[in-house]
Scaffold this motif. Structure first.
Motif, PDB file in Angstrom:
ATOM      1  N   LEU A   1       1.118  -0.750  -0.060  1.00 39.90           N
ATOM      2  CA  LEU A   1      -0.319   0.087  -0.174  1.00 39.90           C
ATOM      3  C   LEU A   1       0.833   1.463   0.134  1.00 39.90           C
ATOM      4  N   HIS A   2       1.868   1.013   0.649  1.00 40.11           N
ATOM      5  CA  HIS A   2       2.994   2.621   1.123  1.00 40.11           C
ATOM      6  C   HIS A   2       3.452   2.545  -0.497  1.00 40.11           C
ATOM      7  N   THR A   3       4.462   1.342  -1.229  1.00 34.22           N
ATOM      8  CA  THR A   3       4.887   1.928  -1.872  1.00 34.22           C
ATOM      9  C   THR A   3       5.007   1.560  -3.198  1.00 34.22           C
ATOM     10  N   GLY A   4       3.567   0.625  -3.459  1.00 36.60           N
ATOM     11  CA  GLY A   4       3.241   0.269  -4.923  1.00 36.60           C
ATOM     12  C   GLY A   4       4.659  -0.574  -5.228  1.00 36.60           C
ATOM     13  N   ASP A   5       4.676  -1.004  -4.710  1.00 38.03           N
ATOM     14  CA  ASP A   5       6.286  -2.849  -5.138  1.00 38.03           C
ATOM     15  C   ASP A   5       5.344  -4.031  -5.885  1.00 38.03           C
TER      16      ASP A   5
ATOM     17  N   PRO B   1      -3.024   5.675   1.979  1.00 39.59           N
ATOM     18  CA  PRO B   1      -3.458   5.588   0.786  1.00 39.59           C
ATOM     19  C   PRO B   1      -4.950   4.326   1.168  1.00 39.59           C
ATOM     20  N   LEU B   2      -5.304   5.069  -0.392  1.00 40.26           N
ATOM     21  CA  LEU B   2      -6.221   4.267  -0.926  1.00 40.26           C
ATOM     22  C   LEU B   2      -5.815   3.093  -1.936  1.00 40.26           C
ATOM     23  N   ILE B   3      -5.256   3.608  -2.666  1.00 36.80           N
ATOM     24  CA  ILE B   3      -4.845   2.800  -3.888  1.00 36.80           C
ATOM     25  C   ILE B   3      -2.926   2.953  -4.063  1.00 36.80           C
TER      26      ILE B   3
ATOM     27  N   GLU C   1      -3.723   7.160  -4.651  1.00 38.11           N
ATOM     28  CA  GLU C   1      -5.355   8.011  -4.420  1.00 38.11           C
ATOM     29  C   GLU C   1      -4.859   7.399  -2.824  1.00 38.11           C
ATOM     30  N   PHE C   2      -5.248   8.668  -1.829  1.00 34.26           N
ATOM     31  CA  PHE C   2      -5.121   8.983  -0.385  1.00 34.26           C
ATOM     32  C   PHE C   2      -6.201   9.171   0.143  1.00 34.26           C
ATOM     33  N   GLN C   3      -6.636   8.983   1.520  1.00 36.38           N
ATOM     34  CA  GLN C   3      -6.953  10.276   2.185  1.00 36.38           C
ATOM     35  C   GLN C   3      -6.442  10.663   2.967  1.00 36.38           C
ATOM     36  N   VAL C   4      -7.246  11.919   3.307  1.00 35.19           N
ATOM     37  CA  VAL C   4      -7.024  12.830   4.922  1.00 35.19           C
ATOM     38  C   VAL C   4      -8.071  13.327   4.872  1.00 35.19           C
ATOM     39  N   MET C   5      -8.877  12.579   6.312  1.00 33.13           N
ATOM     40  CA  MET C   5      -9.495  12.094   7.201  1.00 33.13           C
ATOM     41  C   MET C   5      -9.692  11.899   8.865  1.00 33.13           C
TER      42      MET C   5
END
Length: 771
Positions: free
Chosen positions: A441-445, A660-662, A667-671
């Motif tokens: 989620l954090h790296t996209g690896d 992260p959402l994607i 795409e990420f959230q600030v909630m």
């Protein structure tokens, strides 16, 4: 491990057998003491270079560590990684040496430290050796029998008390009377040194295949004065000189003294002397006649360095060198609550001191990559440090799977030469939702997910269903659920397994393994139904065979896994307000569960109650293993245990709302979930760029400012507290329950009933909600 899995791992790490055969250098050592514990070898090579190129990449491998000088100038301070990309192989470094070469004659000098014993973080090959390979515009600088090599006799082993068995490092004694002085320099007469003995080609036993170092070389801060510098020179009266460090750091102590020969100086940190429940490492130095300098090459850690200097020695100067993982403190957090600020900062400092060759549980007692600790540490690194830290998470995950046993089980710590026990709960945490999936989620690896997927699947398939929709209890080799008491073990292990499957479900979808994904989805649904039928009592989750007090850890895992429905939240809150059995390690999941349930005020109150003593304990910049020091800690405990810093993740991810959402933050959230906190701000250095969130929380007004980097989209949530309207800048975008039509941002209708959400593109955005 199957041949296919091993081949995939080799390709991903860039360590195929074909690549290993490209080396021209040979493993070299002396004919003597090739396997003696704590051996130090000095290597020299004279080479004539024509034109110096812009780049000259040297590949260097050693068992176990090395220091490199070229033409008398230090190039690498502690190179090499502890052995263990898998149970057989060895890491190597790549170092660009072009800037240190000159036209004409050059001197290459290498000091190798051979640990010569296994540990909880190192698997010894059983033989000291160096491998050097570099092509400089056609001039080959390769290790072979033309090199000179000799034992460095000054380096010896300090006597009792010896470091505990978990450490592969020895306490170093340096006898300056036996030193090879200036042996790294160009003009050193090395005629007495014998030619090196060739031990085998690259890829040869016992070092086997070579794997490129997957993490950066250490950050070297150079020699630095202590925080409380004294006026030197001074003649020692026999008293101990105590030198303060700016924070708990990985350091190598340095001294410059004038003395007569044969006097013994001892150097140790406060952690060694007072705060480590097992013997760690120290350094000793025996003087020669005259003015002399010495820096102990083996690192130690603490807040203070103690120099025990005999009476009459003239102390000319004392310094230290800090080295550590090459990551910057690019994440940040601040709030209106001093306790939260101090917690976050101490958590980051604790995280950093537990990063080096691997994630560590502590930097003095074990230096071991206990995989449950690494789950918490990896999660913190994504919020606190620069993206260079991500490589350590990748290394951890590859090592965990690469050490898989023939029976499919995974174990930790690895790499290790004197431990091979499975801890099922920790391993399940690592391969699932909070471990491998969180890394993705954090790296996209995606390549790492693909490479490790089959090994993780084999491990999960080795667990045995109980025929009721849940899993049989897996004892493992060490049936450990957490420090402390009142552990409902069947529930804990079942829930960790569910979280592992949840992560695998996401990964199967990512990789297009639709059959696996469907199987995991069906199993999770059946598990959730069965788990609730078997273990929900009406007020809490309990194994009917468990006779202890209700376990707050198990309730927390049920919430974060999504197994506990919202209708159970009021009852679970009562448990969290009365049961306090979790260690600092598992308290992270309790903290997260309470945020997920929406009980922010109560979550903050519990976390502050439990951590206040630790966070406010004077004199320490790091968090403890247990709730206190010594008898107040589990098993004595350590004072720098990063598993205690899970609150850092929760404050950034939930209080300030960044997640992260994607994968890779496309795409990420600030909630944000502010609760009673009046203001807070956080930044993270994501792989997509810098992301920030800052809120001011007043009774009749809430402002939220965010920054989204280029090529990203953010879902921004304003906590729903009965607002009359919401403005973006000066423009109304939501009023009386309805989104306004406007082109700047889009309102988002989602399942989150606690926030009013908008989707925004890259840029800086400021929202204001008014009563």
């Amino acid at each position: 491990m199957s041949r296919i899995v091993m081949l995939v791992l080799a390709i991903v790490l860039g360590t195929s057998e074909v690549h290993a055969q490209e080396w021209k250098g040979k493993w070299i050592a002396t004919m003597e003491n090739q396997s003696a514990t704590n051996t130090w070898l000095a290597y020299r090579k004279q080479v004539n270079v024509g034109q110096v190129p812009a780049h000259a990449m040297a590949r260097i491998a050693a068992d176990s560590k090395y220091w490199l000088w070229i033409n008398g100038k230090l190039v690498v301070f502690e190179g090499g990684l502890k052995r263990g990309p898998n149970p057989m192989d060895t890491y190597y470094d790549e170092v660009d040496i072009a800037a240190y070469l000159k036209t004409g004659n050059n001197t290459i000098a290498v000091l190798v430290w051979y640990f010569g014993k296994d540990g909880f973080s190192h698997k010894s090959s059983g033989r000291a050796g160096l491998l050097f390979d570099c092509d400089v515009n056609g001039t080959e600088i390769v290790s072979d029998k033309t090199w000179k090599c000799a034992i460095q006799p000054a380096y010896q082993t300090a006597g009792a008390p010896l470091p505990n068995f978990r450490l592969s490092e020895s306490s170093i004694l340096y006898d300056a009377r036996k030193a090879l002085l200036q042996w790294q320099e160009n003009n050193y007469d090395d005629k007495w040194m014998l030619e090196a003995m060739e031990l085998g080609k690259a890829g040869a036993y016992p070092w086997n295949k070579l794997h490129l170092r997957p993490i950066p070389m250490w950050k070297d801060h150079g020699l630095t004065s202590y925080v409380n510098p004294r006026q030197f020179p001074v003649v020692s009266t026999g008293d101990t000189i105590v030198c303060e460090l700016p924070y708990n750091a990985q350091v190598t102590p340095y001294l410059e003294v004038e003395a007569t020969a044969g006097q013994r100086i001892m150097m140790a940190t406060d952690n060694y002397l007072f705060y480590c429940p097992e013997i760690s490492v120290r350094a000793e130095y025996i003087t020669r006649d005259g003015l002399q300098q010495f820096e102990c090459p083996g690192w130690m850690n603490g807040h203070k360095v103690y120099y025990f200097i005999p009476k009459g020695i003239k102390v000319v100067g004392l310094k230290y060198r800090e080295t550590g993982y090459d990551a910057a403190f690019e994440g940040s957090f601040t709030s209106s609550e001093p306790f939260l600020n101090k917690l976050w900062e101490k958590a980051r400092r604790t995280l950093y001191i537990n990063m080096r060759d691997t994630y560590m549980d502590c930097p003095e007692r074990e230096r071991a990559q206990w995989t449950g600790d690494a789950v918490n540490e990896s999660g913190q690194a994504f919020y606190a440090l620069s993206p260079s830290s991500h490589a350590l998470s990748k290394k951890w995950l590859f090592e965990l799977v690469s050490w898989q046993r023939e029976d499919s089980s995974l174990y930790a710590p690895v790499p290790a030469g004197n431990w091979n026990g499975e801890l099922p709960g920790q391993v399940a945490a690592s391969v699932g939702y909070y471990g491998l999936w969180n890394y993705y989620l954090h790296t996209g690896d995606k390549a790492t997910v693909a490479a490790l997927y089959s090994g993780v699947k084999r491990y999960l398939d080795s667990w045995v269903p109980d025929g009721r929709g849940t899993m049989k209890f897996r004892t493992g080799d060490w049936t450990w659920g957490d420090w402390g008491e009142e552990r409902d073990m069947l529930l804990l292990f079942n829930l960790w397994y569910y979280l592992a499957v949840k992560g695998m479900h996401h990964m199967a979808l990512t990789l297009g393994n639709t059959a696996d994904a469907a199987k995991y989805a069906t199993w999770m649904e059946e598990f959730t139904t069965s788990f609730n039928q078997q273990f929900w009592t009406g007020s809490a989750y309990r194994d009917p065979a468990y006779k202890g007090q209700t376990d707050d850890r198990a309730q927390a895992l049920a919430v974060v896994a999504g197994v506990a429905g919202k209708e159970k939240y009021p009852s679970l809150l009562k448990v969290f307000q009365t049961a306090e059995h979790a260690s600092p390690y598992m308290e992270k999941y309790v903290f997260e569960a309470m945020f997920r349930m929406g009980y922010v005020k109560e979550a903050l109150a519990r976390h502050e109650k439990r951590f206040t003593g630790m966070v406010n304990y004077p004199g320490f910049t790091t968090l403890f293993e247990g709730w206190g020091i010594g008898k107040e800690g589990f098993g004595g405990g350590t004072v720098n245990h990063a598993w205690s810093g899970g609150g850092l993740t929760i404050l950034s991810q939930y209080l300030c709302g960044i997640a992260p959402l994607i994968p890779a933050y496309k795409e990420f959230q600030v909630m944000p979930q502010p609760g009673p906190v009046k203001s807070a701000a956080a930044t993270i250095a994501s792989v997509a760029g810098k992301i920030s969130s800052a809120f001011v929380n007043l009774p009749d007004k809430f402002t939220l400012t965010i920054a989204a980097p280029d090529n990203t989209t953010a879902v921004v949530g304003i906590p729903d507290r009965g607002w009359r309207k919401i403005l973006l800048g000066n423009k109304v975008v939501w009023e009386k329950g309805s989104f306004k039509k406007q082109a700047t941002v889009a309102g988002v209708n989602n399942d989150n009933k606690d926030h009013i959400c908008f989707k925004v593109p890259a840029g800086e955005w400021s929202f204001t909600a008014l009563k």
